[in-house]
Design a protein around this motif. Structure first.
Motif, short mmCIF file in Angstrom:
data_model
loop_
_atom_site.label_atom_id
_atom_site.label_comp_id
_atom_site.label_asym_id
_atom_site.label_seq_id
_atom_site.Cartn_x
_atom_site.Cartn_y
_atom_site.Cartn_z
N PHE A 246 15.19 -8.26 -1.25
CA PHE A 246 15.42 -6.82 -1.28
C PHE A 246 14.09 -6.12 -1.53
O PHE A 246 13.08 -6.76 -1.85
CB PHE A 246 16.45 -6.41 -2.34
N ASP A 247 14.09 -4.81 -1.36
CA ASP A 247 12.90 -3.98 -1.59
C ASP A 247 13.13 -3.07 -2.79
O ASP A 247 14.27 -2.67 -3.07
CB ASP A 247 12.58 -3.12 -0.37
N LEU A 248 12.04 -2.76 -3.48
CA LEU A 248 12.09 -1.84 -4.62
C LEU A 248 11.32 -0.58 -4.25
O LEU A 248 10.15 -0.64 -3.84
CB LEU A 248 11.47 -2.49 -5.86
N TYR A 249 11.96 0.57 -4.42
CA TYR A 249 11.36 1.85 -4.09
C TYR A 249 11.21 2.70 -5.34
O TYR A 249 12.04 2.64 -6.24
CB TYR A 249 12.22 2.60 -3.07
N GLY A 250 10.16 3.49 -5.40
CA GLY A 250 9.94 4.37 -6.53
C GLY A 250 8.49 4.78 -6.69
O GLY A 250 8.19 5.94 -6.98
N HIS A 251 7.58 3.83 -6.53
CA HIS A 251 6.16 4.17 -6.63
C HIS A 251 5.74 5.06 -5.46
O HIS A 251 6.21 4.89 -4.33
CB HIS A 251 5.30 2.90 -6.65
N GLU A 252 4.83 5.97 -5.73
CA GLU A 252 4.34 6.89 -4.71
C GLU A 252 2.89 6.62 -4.33
O GLU A 252 2.24 7.46 -3.71
CB GLU A 252 4.50 8.33 -5.21
N GLY A 253 2.39 5.46 -4.71
CA GLY A 253 1.02 5.08 -4.38
C GLY A 253 0.92 3.57 -4.31
O GLY A 253 1.91 2.84 -4.50
N VAL A 254 -0.28 3.09 -4.03
CA VAL A 254 -0.53 1.66 -3.92
C VAL A 254 -0.04 0.93 -5.17
O VAL A 254 -0.32 1.34 -6.29
CB VAL A 254 -2.04 1.39 -3.73
N VAL A 255 0.73 -0.14 -4.98
CA VAL A 255 1.15 -0.99 -6.10
C VAL A 255 0.03 -1.99 -6.34
O VAL A 255 -0.14 -2.95 -5.60
CB VAL A 255 2.47 -1.72 -5.80
N ARG A 256 -0.74 -1.75 -7.38
CA ARG A 256 -1.98 -2.50 -7.58
C ARG A 256 -1.80 -3.82 -8.31
O ARG A 256 -2.56 -4.77 -8.10
CB ARG A 256 -2.99 -1.64 -8.36
N ASP A 257 -0.79 -3.92 -9.19
CA ASP A 257 -0.63 -5.15 -9.96
C ASP A 257 0.83 -5.39 -10.28
O ASP A 257 1.62 -4.45 -10.44
CB ASP A 257 -1.44 -5.05 -11.26
N LEU A 258 1.20 -6.67 -10.35
CA LEU A 258 2.56 -7.09 -10.66
C LEU A 258 2.50 -8.23 -11.66
O LEU A 258 1.63 -9.09 -11.57
CB LEU A 258 3.29 -7.55 -9.39
N VAL A 259 3.46 -8.26 -12.59
CA VAL A 259 3.49 -9.34 -13.57
C VAL A 259 4.92 -9.55 -14.06
O VAL A 259 5.67 -8.58 -14.25
CB VAL A 259 2.54 -9.05 -14.76
N PHE A 260 5.30 -10.82 -14.21
CA PHE A 260 6.58 -11.19 -14.82
C PHE A 260 6.29 -11.67 -16.25
O PHE A 260 5.31 -12.40 -16.48
CB PHE A 260 7.25 -12.32 -14.06
N PRO A 261 7.12 -11.31 -17.24
CA PRO A 261 6.94 -11.85 -18.59
C PRO A 261 7.12 -13.36 -18.60
O PRO A 261 7.72 -13.94 -17.69
CB PRO A 261 8.05 -11.15 -19.39
N GLU B 178 0.82 -1.21 0.00
CA GLU B 178 0.00 0.00 0.00
C GLU B 178 0.85 1.26 0.00
O GLU B 178 0.45 2.30 -0.54
CB GLU B 178 -0.93 -0.01 1.21
N ASN B 179 2.04 1.20 0.58
CA ASN B 179 2.88 2.40 0.65
C ASN B 179 3.76 2.59 -0.58
O ASN B 179 4.63 3.46 -0.59
CB ASN B 179 3.75 2.34 1.90
N GLY B 180 3.57 1.76 -1.62
CA GLY B 180 4.32 1.90 -2.85
C GLY B 180 5.58 1.06 -2.94
O GLY B 180 6.24 1.03 -3.99
N VAL B 181 5.94 0.37 -1.87
CA VAL B 181 7.13 -0.47 -1.86
C VAL B 181 6.80 -1.85 -2.44
O VAL B 181 5.70 -2.37 -2.26
CB VAL B 181 7.69 -0.63 -0.43
N ILE B 182 7.75 -2.43 -3.15
CA ILE B 182 7.64 -3.80 -3.64
C ILE B 182 8.68 -4.64 -2.92
O ILE B 182 9.88 -4.36 -3.00
CB ILE B 182 7.86 -3.88 -5.16
N LYS B 183 8.23 -5.66 -2.20
CA LYS B 183 9.14 -6.55 -1.49
C LYS B 183 9.35 -7.83 -2.31
O LYS B 183 8.39 -8.41 -2.80
CB LYS B 183 8.58 -6.91 -0.11
N ILE B 184 10.59 -8.24 -2.43
CA ILE B 184 10.95 -9.46 -3.14
C ILE B 184 11.37 -10.51 -2.12
O ILE B 184 12.24 -10.27 -1.29
CB ILE B 184 12.10 -9.21 -4.14
N TRP B 185 10.72 -11.68 -2.19
CA TRP B 185 10.96 -12.76 -1.24
C TRP B 185 11.51 -13.99 -1.97
O TRP B 185 11.17 -14.23 -3.13
CB TRP B 185 9.67 -13.17 -0.54
N ASN B 186 12.32 -14.76 -1.27
CA ASN B 186 12.71 -16.09 -1.74
C ASN B 186 11.77 -17.08 -1.05
O ASN B 186 11.85 -17.29 0.16
CB ASN B 186 14.16 -16.40 -1.39
#
Length: 420
Positions: A142-157, A126-134
């Motif tokens: 690690f965490d990914l920072y950059g979005h300034e709003g809710v990260v609503r969707d994620l997709v890998f090719p 919700e805070n715009g951070v994307i957490k990557i888990w094993n």
């Protein structure tokens, strides 16, 4: 933080013939029926051996699939249930590519490293951070920072690369290179408001995104990171909300979902020509009480799964005037998301109360015509198909122009609740 303590319980199936099982979240009474418990996203791992769902209150639960599987219980892989505490509400999640089982298997550049202990799970907060888990080790990478709003969707090719596409309420999409821990970022801007959903074509050449309030259906190049076109052309005068989108497995169709106060509809687009091929619409009497939340094509491309407010699940074969199957009418189905198992046959749906249901999906044998079209369209665009000296009926079939342009579903009638 990762825990192996079970946070959910398996419930017996109901009388609905399609419901295989249901997982219900265990919560203290003080948290029941409160905001924040929604299951906004569910996903199967690429090989279908793991299932993850956001169970609300910042918790993601990961289980081995199928639930009673004895596979890989040889000590090399930890198949225990895992619970990841993300610290913020989780709105989107996606499994990353899994390493090939054979060391001789070809791997594209920037794919996951070898080994059984490298299955990534991305969670959008919700805070715009994307957490990557094993997943297999239960650790945060690690965490990914950059979005300034809710990260609503994620997709890998689907090409197995460590490229992650995210869409956010900050009106942008971001393309992250996880091979470099997300340090190389491409930002795609053009939407005027929240982005509800995004998806990637099977040949990994295009990204599609739909805006919740701006009613834009945007196509982007995943090769040059540039804007291609807005399929609605900026002339969408109907007051509506866009909720979901998905490419067909061959990449020849883009399906988008929208709803208004008295109807919902699904548009089928040709992403190469921007032509609207068909529209499936449903109308209802209870104003504002029936929205469409999610859609997804089946792995074989024969069906489209639909989650709406009045039925937990519908399955439609594009071009047909009736649903292939639909669950019983339920005004409190509370469906929010859906995901097919990679091999088909099962669909998982997440609900507003934080539960997950698994449904039996049709598994028809594809016709030879469908298989040939799917293989051809995976690598040949509409423009190249139209240039071929083929009979008109074959051209219409290969370009999906044999689908009736306007379809009104009878699924809201009081006729038979279950069709198959």
């Amino acid at each position: 933080m990762c825990s192996t303590e079970s946070n959910a319980e398996l419930q017996p199936t109901s009388s609905d013939p399609a419901l295989l099982l249901e997982l219900k979240t265990r919560r203290p009474p003080s948290l029941l029926d409160r905001a924040g418990c929604e299951t906004w996203s569910v996903d199967f791992s690429p090989d279908g051996s793991w299932f993850a769902w956001s169970m609300g209150h910042g918790i993601v639960w990961v289980v081995a699939w199928p639930l009673d599987s004895e596979e890989d219980r040889d000590g090399d892989t930890d198949r225990a249930d895992k619970s990841f505490s993300c610290g913020q509400l989780v709105w989107g999640l996606a499994f990353g590519p899994r390493p090939p089982k054979s060391s001789a298997a070809a791997r594209p550049a920037q794919t996951a490293p070898k080994g059984k202990d490298n299955l990534l799970l991305a969670t959008g907060l919700e805070n715009g951070v994307i957490k990557i888990w094993n997943v297999l080790t239960g650790t945060a990478v690690f965490d990914l920072y950059g979005h300034e709003g809710v990260v609503r969707d994620l997709v890998f090719p689907q090409n197995g690369s460590l490229t992650l596409i995210s869409s956010s309420r900050d009106k942008t999409l971001r393309i992250w290179d996880l091979a470099h821990k997300g340090k190389k970022v491409q930002v795609l801007s053009g939407h005027k408001d929240w982005i509800s959903s995004c998806c990637v074509s099977s040949d990994c050449s295009m990204i599609a995104s739909v805006g919740r309030f701006d009613r834009m259906v945007c196509l982007w190049s995943l090769r040059s990171y540039t804007f291609i076109r807005n399929l609605t052309g900026g002339n969408h005068k109907t007051l509506c909300l866009m909720s979901s989108c998905d490419f067909s497995p061959d990449g020849a169709i883009l399906a988008t979902a929208a709803f208004s106060g008295s109807s919902w509809w699904i548009d089928l687009w040709d992403p190469y020509t921007a032509e609207k091929l068909a529209t499936l619409a449903d109308y209802f009497e209870d104003y504002g009480q029936n929205q469409i939340s999610a859609i997804q094509f089946s792995p074989d491309g024969l069906h489209l799964a639909i989650v709406t407010g009045d039925r937990a699940l519908r399955i439609w074969e594009p071009g047909e005037r009736r649903m292939t199957m639909q669950t019983k009418r339920d005004q409190v189905s509370n469906g929010l998301c859906c995901k097919y198992h990679p091999q088909g046959g099962v669909i998982a749906t997440g609900t507003r109360d934080g539960h997950v249901r698994f449904w039996r999906a049709p598994r028809p044998v594809p016709s030879l015509c469908h298989l040939c079209r799917s293989i051809l369209r995976h690598s040949v665009s509409t423009h190249h198909i139209e240039a071929l000296p083929l009979p008109r009926r074959i051209l219409e079939y290969l370009t999906y122009r044999n689908i009736p342009e306007r379809l009104k579903t009878c699924s809201s009638s009081d006729e038979e609740d279950w069709e198959s």
